[in-house]
Design an enzyme around this catalytic site. Structure first.
Site, PDB file in Angstrom:
ATOM      1  N   GLU A  28       0.834  -1.208   0.000  1.00  0.00           N
ATOM      2  CA  GLU A  28       0.000   0.000   0.000  1.00  0.00           C
ATOM      3  C   GLU A  28       0.868   1.257   0.000  1.00  0.00           C
ATOM      4  O   GLU A  28       2.054   1.216   0.359  1.00  0.00           O
ATOM      5  CB  GLU A  28      -0.936  -0.007   1.204  1.00  0.00           C
ATOM      6  CG  GLU A  28      -0.190  -0.129   2.522  1.00  0.00           C
ATOM      7  CD  GLU A  28      -0.803   0.712   3.612  1.00  0.00           C
ATOM      8  OE1 GLU A  28      -1.152   1.873   3.327  1.00  0.00           O
ATOM      9  OE2 GLU A  28      -0.889   0.219   4.743  1.00  0.00           O
ATOM     10  N   LYS A  89      -5.604  10.717   0.651  1.00  0.00           N
ATOM     11  CA  LYS A  89      -5.641   9.362   1.241  1.00  0.00           C
ATOM     12  C   LYS A  89      -6.939   8.721   0.762  1.00  0.00           C
ATOM     13  O   LYS A  89      -8.025   9.221   1.051  1.00  0.00           O
ATOM     14  CB  LYS A  89      -5.596   9.490   2.764  1.00  0.00           C
ATOM     15  CG  LYS A  89      -5.772   8.167   3.531  1.00  0.00           C
ATOM     16  CD  LYS A  89      -5.705   8.409   5.044  1.00  0.00           C
ATOM     17  CE  LYS A  89      -6.189   7.214   5.825  1.00  0.00           C
ATOM     18  NZ  LYS A  89      -6.255   7.477   7.285  1.00  0.00           N
ATOM     19  N   VAL A 109      -5.181   0.269   3.285  1.00  0.00           N
ATOM     20  CA  VAL A 109      -5.361  -1.189   3.280  1.00  0.00           C
ATOM     21  C   VAL A 109      -6.632  -1.557   2.515  1.00  0.00           C
ATOM     22  O   VAL A 109      -6.632  -2.485   1.692  1.00  0.00           O
ATOM     23  CB  VAL A 109      -5.413  -1.745   4.723  1.00  0.00           C
ATOM     24  CG1 VAL A 109      -5.892  -3.187   4.741  1.00  0.00           C
ATOM     25  CG2 VAL A 109      -4.033  -1.632   5.382  1.00  0.00           C
ATOM     26  N   ASP A 141     -15.817   5.768  15.083  1.00  0.00           N
ATOM     27  CA  ASP A 141     -14.646   5.682  14.205  1.00  0.00           C
ATOM     28  C   ASP A 141     -14.128   4.252  14.128  1.00  0.00           C
ATOM     29  O   ASP A 141     -13.479   3.759  15.051  1.00  0.00           O
ATOM     30  CB  ASP A 141     -13.542   6.623  14.702  1.00  0.00           C
ATOM     31  CG  ASP A 141     -12.413   6.781  13.686  1.00  0.00           C
ATOM     32  OD1 ASP A 141     -12.408   6.065  12.663  1.00  0.00           O
ATOM     33  OD2 ASP A 141     -11.528   7.632  13.925  1.00  0.00           O
ATOM     34  N   SER A 143     -12.197   1.802  11.147  1.00  0.00           N
ATOM     35  CA  SER A 143     -11.572   1.841   9.820  1.00  0.00           C
ATOM     36  C   SER A 143     -12.348   1.022   8.804  1.00  0.00           C
ATOM     37  O   SER A 143     -12.822  -0.086   9.100  1.00  0.00           O
ATOM     38  CB  SER A 143     -10.143   1.308   9.914  1.00  0.00           C
ATOM     39  OG  SER A 143      -9.566   1.279   8.631  1.00  0.00           O
ATOM     40  N   ALA A 144     -12.428   1.546   7.586  1.00  0.00           N
ATOM     41  CA  ALA A 144     -13.023   0.807   6.467  1.00  0.00           C
ATOM     42  C   ALA A 144     -12.178  -0.404   6.087  1.00  0.00           C
ATOM     43  O   ALA A 144     -12.629  -1.257   5.321  1.00  0.00           O
ATOM     44  CB  ALA A 144     -13.185   1.732   5.264  1.00  0.00           C
ATOM     45  N   ASP A 145     -10.965  -0.499   6.652  1.00  0.00           N
ATOM     46  CA  ASP A 145     -10.133  -1.687   6.395  1.00  0.00           C
ATOM     47  C   ASP A 145     -10.895  -2.964   6.771  1.00  0.00           C
ATOM     48  O   ASP A 145     -10.769  -3.991   6.104  1.00  0.00           O
ATOM     49  CB  ASP A 145      -8.846  -1.658   7.240  1.00  0.00           C
ATOM     50  CG  ASP A 145      -7.860  -0.573   6.809  1.00  0.00           C
ATOM     51  OD1 ASP A 145      -8.130   0.118   5.815  1.00  0.00           O
ATOM     52  OD2 ASP A 145      -6.821  -0.435   7.490  1.00  0.00           O
ATOM     53  N   LYS A 162      -2.983  -1.330  14.512  1.00  0.00           N
ATOM     54  CA  LYS A 162      -2.211  -0.268  15.153  1.00  0.00           C
ATOM     55  C   LYS A 162      -2.621  -0.143  16.622  1.00  0.00           C
ATOM     56  O   LYS A 162      -3.799  -0.167  16.953  1.00  0.00           O
ATOM     57  CB  LYS A 162      -2.409   1.042  14.394  1.00  0.00           C
ATOM     58  CG  LYS A 162      -1.521   1.080  13.145  1.00  0.00           C
ATOM     59  CD  LYS A 162      -1.576   2.401  12.427  1.00  0.00           C
ATOM     60  CE  LYS A 162      -2.722   2.460  11.472  1.00  0.00           C
ATOM     61  NZ  LYS A 162      -2.566   1.597  10.298  1.00  0.00           N
TER      62      LYS A 162
HETATM   63  N1  PSU Z   1       0.357   0.614   8.545  1.00  0.00           N
HETATM   64  C1  PSU Z   1       1.371   1.455   8.905  1.00  0.00           C
HETATM   65  N2  PSU Z   1       1.170   2.796   8.735  1.00  0.00           N
HETATM   66  C2  PSU Z   1       0.019   3.317   8.173  1.00  0.00           C
HETATM   67  C3  PSU Z   1      -1.043   2.416   7.780  1.00  0.00           C
HETATM   68  C4  PSU Z   1      -0.810   1.075   7.981  1.00  0.00           C
HETATM   69  O1  PSU Z   1       2.417   1.007   9.399  1.00  0.00           O
HETATM   70  O2  PSU Z   1      -0.099   4.536   8.019  1.00  0.00           O
HETATM   71  C5  PSU Z   1      -2.314   2.989   7.143  1.00  0.00           C
HETATM   72  C6  PSU Z   1      -3.010   1.967   6.258  1.00  0.00           C
HETATM   73  O3  PSU Z   1      -3.113   2.536   4.968  1.00  0.00           O
HETATM   74  C7  PSU Z   1      -4.374   1.780   6.873  1.00  0.00           C
HETATM   75  C8  PSU Z   1      -4.603   3.153   7.427  1.00  0.00           C
HETATM   76  O4  PSU Z   1      -5.336   1.383   5.930  1.00  0.00           O
HETATM   77  O5  PSU Z   1      -3.331   3.419   8.054  1.00  0.00           O
HETATM   78  C9  PSU Z   1      -5.769   3.188   8.393  1.00  0.00           C
HETATM   79  O6  PSU Z   1      -6.361   4.459   8.332  1.00  0.00           O
HETATM   80  P1  PSU Z   1      -7.817   4.698   8.983  1.00  0.00           P
HETATM   81  O7  PSU Z   1      -7.606   4.436  10.450  1.00  0.00           O
HETATM   82  O8  PSU Z   1      -8.162   6.116   8.686  1.00  0.00           O
HETATM   83  O9  PSU Z   1      -8.727   3.729   8.328  1.00  0.00           O
HETATM   84 MN    MN Z   2     -11.393   6.377  10.812  1.00  0.00          MN
END
Ligand code: PSU
Ligand code: MN
Length: 306
Positions: A28, A89, A109, A141, A143-145, A162
């Protein structure tokens, strides 16, 4: 006519490898553009691709450039992704907007998994998945992941989710969404910067071959991903005391700044890199490299099955 978001342009090397049934690993670009600071992100981009090759596969970094999804980037295209401060993003829901309006962006992701699957790639490496944020009962909140991984059939190698997130809640959602989760060599669910999130998994695989066999069986079961959780060795993790302190600090800063939506994760990661004086950055790069190498091995084992 604008190209469809599901008609990605493949680099010649990636297209050749896929046509020949050779192993390919998707990477990604959001972690490069929004998760790591410039200029370290540019070095990391090359190092991550090299780690995939060391594992025995062809790397395919994915991003959207001028409305066109690219699977496998040239050096100049990686330069663009890593240098452009204003790069968007893009999650899955943003892909049609970027395609229709000819915009550029880094893929998360969720959107990387979708584009990788569309290109016929079976294995994907990242750092840590997005998931359920702490206090999501107030903010909604999540993630859409997570929903994306319930729909895309590929293996995602990561160091868990994370650790800025609510890890147990994220594991519950992955269960609800029927996403397969296995630990690599352990049932301890990793905590991204730290080896142990405190959560335990039902299943472990002990080799790339076993991970590939689970992926092959998953594709015969139902659409959806196999998350391969690959912990850092304890002697390479971030000091857990420093970890807890800087995360509390970063989350408080995000709250105070009123950060919302897709800006939350980049804001918190950036704050961590500063508050830890680069310690989180070094560990983040390290875990991505380990995941990329393992993904290369799993892709090689998977290609050998077909
Ligand atoms: N893994 C990392 N650093 C990142 C991410 C993943 O080590 O920045 C990113 C990925 O692209 C993941 C995104 O999809 O963080 C999640 O963002 P959000 O919480 O807004 O869905
Ligand atoms: Mn989010």
């Amino acid at each position: 006519m604008q190209p469809s978001p599901l008609a990605p342009v493949l680099s010649p090397e990636v297209a050749d490898a896929l046509n020949a049934g050779r192993p390919v690993v998707a990477l990604e670009s959001t972690l490069l553009a929004h998760g790591l600071p410039r200029p370290d992100n540019r070095t990391a981009a090359d190092d991550v691709e090299a780690a995939v090759r060391a594992g025995g596969a062809v790397p395919a970094t994915i991003a959207v450039l001028d409305g066109v999804p690219h699977v496998g980037l040239t050096a100049a295209e990686v330069d663009r992704v890593c240098a452009d401060e204003g790069l968007a993003k893009l999650g899955v829901r943003d892909l049609p907007v970027a395609a229709a309006l000819g915009l550029s962006g880094a893929t998360t992701v969720s959107s990387t998994a979708l584009l990788a699957e569309a290109a016929g790639i079976a294995v994907f490496a990242t750092g840590g998945l997005g998931g359920v944020h702490r206090h999501a009962n107030d903010t909604f909140d999540e993630s859409a992941d997570l929903t994306a991984l319930s729909r895309t059939s590929l293996a995602v190698v990561c160091a868990g989710v994370k650790s800025i997130l609510d890890v147990p809640a994220t594991l519950e959602r992955l269960e609800s969404l029927s996403v397969t989760v296995v630990g690599f060599g352990t049932t301890t669910f990793p905590g991204f910067y730290v080896a142990d999130s405190g959560a335990t998994l039902d299943w472990a695989v002990d080799s790339p071959e076993q991970a590939a066999a689970v992926l092959a069986a998953r594709t015969r079961t139902a659409p959806g991903a196999v998350v391969v959780a690959n912990p850092l060795p304890a002697d390479e993790q971030l000091d857990p005391v420093l970890h807890d302190r800087v995360i509390a600090d970063a989350l408080a800063a995000a709250e105070a700044a009123g950060v919302r939506g897709k800006a939350v994760t980049p804001f918190v990661l950036d704050h961590l890199h500063r508050a830890s004086e680069g310690a989180t950055l070094a560990v983040n790069v390290r875990l991505v490299l380990r995941n990329a190498e393992l993904a290369g091995r799993i892709a090689a084992a998977h290609a050998a099955l077909r």
